[in-house]
Write a protein that holds these residues in place. Sequence first.
Motif: not given
Ligand SMILES: *Cc1c(COP(=O)(O)O)cnc(C)c1O
Length: 372
Positions: A337, A168, A205-206, A309, A201-203, A60-61
Amino acid sequence: MQASRALFAAFPRLGESLPNIAVAALPTPVEELPSLASEIGVGRLFVKRDDLTASEYGGNKVRKLEFLLQAARERGAKEIMTFGYAGSNHCTATAIHARSAGLRSISMLTPQLATVYLRRNLLASFAAGAELNHYASARAVKIFAPFKLYQHRRRTGARPYIIPPGGSSALGTVGFVNAAFELKQQIDAGVLPEPDFIYVAFSSMGTTAGLAVGLQAAGLRTRVVAIQVVAENAASKEAAAALARKTWDLLRAIDPEFPVIDDRLPNLSIRNEFFGGEYARVTEYSISALRSFRNALKIDPELALDGTYSGKALAGLVSDATAGKLEGNTILFWNTFNSRPFWKEMLLPHYRELPKKFWRYFESELQKAENF
Ligand SMILES: *Cc1c(COP(=O)(O)O)cnc(C)c1O
């Protein structure tokens, strides 16, 4: 060159003004998993394959980096400074894609539980030329970052461009506003029906905030179920709403035609019961969910999904499904992922070439969790 993006097709002014380079290979495919759907008890089950956002190192990044790396170049930066846990997918994606954009990255990393993918990420970041720094805590990073910035500025003559954890910032989050418009195009083209729920998944948050803004702006009724994978003081509904608001402000300042949204994000619910008490702690629940999905997805089993995640997001999905809450619903699992293979040279460095503080991740025992 401006990339062709679903968001820009809907709002051309955004395409003219936002920094963007085509880093990602978009749109990502959507795949249906019919036998798994009937096994766990959902109407129809689809996967958004954001594991394939780039030909090398997806996940996702990459959607956020499309905007951030170009912003860095426009600012004349030669380097990126970014932040994460030691095994951060974000820092690795940044290292690899920054290098392709002619930039070097500086990773400011903090401790976490060791996992298999963490080792791959550290080696690949190092092979991509990233400077790897390890600090005992986020507080230590705060203290040392200004000094590092100063050092690098003196050495290169330019201040590194700062990308916050997970990419994010409001600008990075635009990548997921675009993702929602991309989904709308796929729905309109008949690739899938409008989902009732997206599980993700929520980390930092972006991803979630961008989707929640974009779904509303694209006129979709799909709701986002965001599964928390970091401590609650690091991610919350209020913080996601604040990020959504900032992102909306940025878009609206460029294009006054961008639709008004409800920035309390009524289309978002946050779930914290699959966290497992610690970032990157693999839970039993997530392992069993991962197993079912790994068999159903046609991805190299060595690379498909993770316990930090995607496993926890899937645990939430499977739990709701088996509780009978999703019968007759259309569900989209947003796979965040990376599943692209690492080329051989990426994993070639011996861990002892890394700064000594990282050796522990290669010398300590892994969690007993297959290879997640
Ligand atoms: C960073 C990440 C997330 C979460 O996305 P955010 O935008 O940080 O909430 C989910 N899954 C994976 C594999 C990630 O690396």
